[in-house]
Design a protein around this motif. Sequence first.
Motif, PDB file in Angstrom:
ATOM      1  N   GLY A 255       0.817  -1.217   0.000  1.00  0.00           N
ATOM      2  CA  GLY A 255       0.000   0.000   0.000  1.00  0.00           C
ATOM      3  C   GLY A 255       0.849   1.264   0.000  1.00  0.00           C
ATOM      4  N   ILE A 256       1.980   1.222   0.714  1.00  0.00           N
ATOM      5  CA  ILE A 256       2.876   2.394   0.747  1.00  0.00           C
ATOM      6  C   ILE A 256       3.428   2.655  -0.659  1.00  0.00           C
ATOM      7  CG2 ILE A 256       5.051   3.309   1.667  1.00  0.00           C
ATOM      8  CD1 ILE A 256       4.453   1.645   4.242  1.00  0.00           C
ATOM      9  N   GLY A 257       3.897   1.589  -1.311  1.00  0.00           N
ATOM     10  CA  GLY A 257       4.406   1.737  -2.680  1.00  0.00           C
ATOM     11  C   GLY A 257       3.337   2.250  -3.634  1.00  0.00           C
ATOM     12  N   TRP A 258       2.142   1.732  -3.475  1.00  0.00           N
ATOM     13  CA  TRP A 258       0.987   2.126  -4.303  1.00  0.00           C
ATOM     14  C   TRP A 258       0.678   3.613  -4.097  1.00  0.00           C
ATOM     15  CZ3 TRP A 258      -4.800   0.883  -3.131  1.00  0.00           C
ATOM     16  CH2 TRP A 258      -5.561   0.993  -4.295  1.00  0.00           C
ATOM     17  N   GLY A 259       0.707   4.045  -2.834  1.00  0.00           N
ATOM     18  CA  GLY A 259       0.380   5.429  -2.503  1.00  0.00           C
ATOM     19  C   GLY A 259       1.463   6.422  -2.927  1.00  0.00           C
ATOM     20  N   LEU A 260       2.709   5.945  -3.043  1.00  0.00           N
ATOM     21  CA  LEU A 260       3.804   6.845  -3.412  1.00  0.00           C
ATOM     22  C   LEU A 260       3.696   7.297  -4.870  1.00  0.00           C
ATOM     23  CD1 LEU A 260       6.952   5.264  -1.681  1.00  0.00           C
ATOM     24  CD2 LEU A 260       5.845   7.436  -1.119  1.00  0.00           C
TER      25      LEU A 260
ATOM     26  N   PHE B 177       0.778   3.453  -8.817  1.00  0.00           N
ATOM     27  CA  PHE B 177       0.806   2.247  -9.650  1.00  0.00           C
ATOM     28  C   PHE B 177       0.676   0.994  -8.798  1.00  0.00           C
ATOM     29  CE2 PHE B 177       3.336   3.987 -13.484  1.00  0.00           C
ATOM     30  CZ  PHE B 177       2.230   3.885 -14.314  1.00  0.00           C
ATOM     31  N   CYS B 178      -0.237   0.092  -9.166  1.00  0.00           N
ATOM     32  CA  CYS B 178      -0.183  -1.270  -8.661  1.00  0.00           C
ATOM     33  C   CYS B 178       0.224  -2.138  -9.858  1.00  0.00           C
ATOM     34  CB  CYS B 178      -1.499  -1.684  -7.998  1.00  0.00           C
ATOM     35  SG  CYS B 178      -2.981  -1.421  -8.975  1.00  0.00           S
TER      36      CYS B 178
END
Lengths: 142, 155
Positions: B96-101, B104-105
């Motif tokens: 979720g952190i990567g997605w929010g940064l 992109f998923c």
Amino acid sequence: MVATPFTPIASLLGGALIGLSAVLLMWTTGRIAGVSGIAARLFPPYEDRQFAGRLAFVAGLVVAPILVRLVTGSLPAQTIAAATPLLIVAGLLTGFGAVWGSGCTSGHGVCGLSRLSVRSLVATITFMATGMATVLLMRHWS
Amino acid sequence: MTILIQFAIGLVFGLGLIVSGMSNPAKVLNFLDVGGIPAGTWDASLAFVMAGAVAVTFIGFSRVLKLARPVFADRFYVPTRKDIDPRIIAGPAIFGIGWGLVGFCPGPALTALGFGSVSAFIFVAAMCAGMMIARFIAQLPSSTRIVTPSDPLET
């Protein structure tokens, strides 16, 4: 920040297409349409002989916008604001977390919720929460 | 034959991502930005993507899984685990952190490659590295683990 219009009809239709794809994959191959699981299994170690099929599915994902451009002559807006270092950090976290948590938005959020899986519900609530928290920190506290 | 069918199914998925707006990270971030609700910049569209996808998948799965077997496979490979282990929270929390940064998923990131975006190539390369690191760590022997380490991909 780039403002985006609210598109309930297009989003509902697009979502239905994603669902159709998940149902077709289950019906034909008996597999969950989880993009992170499919993509991660393109790399070793290999546990089965589904490599070509997975590569074909990913190729379909990549070719979709090329087809849209060929047919309609244009592509919808795509704004990627992040700079390279942030793209790398986010990519690493996204890939690592998706595999560590056995799935991503498609595997847990679409297929898992549709199967009423408690694990997928926990996963979906968790990544929605940390995703929202991250955007909140990035946009409103920096 | 099955290869062509899986290509077509991936194509439908990708078209769904484009039509729905999920292939645009800005739209994803504006959905995740609940802090934008007071200012009116919140984009609720993605809730409709989820609703459309889950509605079709829920109905479709309930019918398909009643069949004896899939068309081209010996059985259905449906996850059976029900336990809530630390990984099912830690993994999605990191994801979720990567997605929010960036917004992109994995699905939209792969589809973005077909947009010809350099940013998407960088993201996907890092994402694949992250996937390989997770699989590698999951297979390391651990002194605290009593049972054989399981592949995290196997839900």
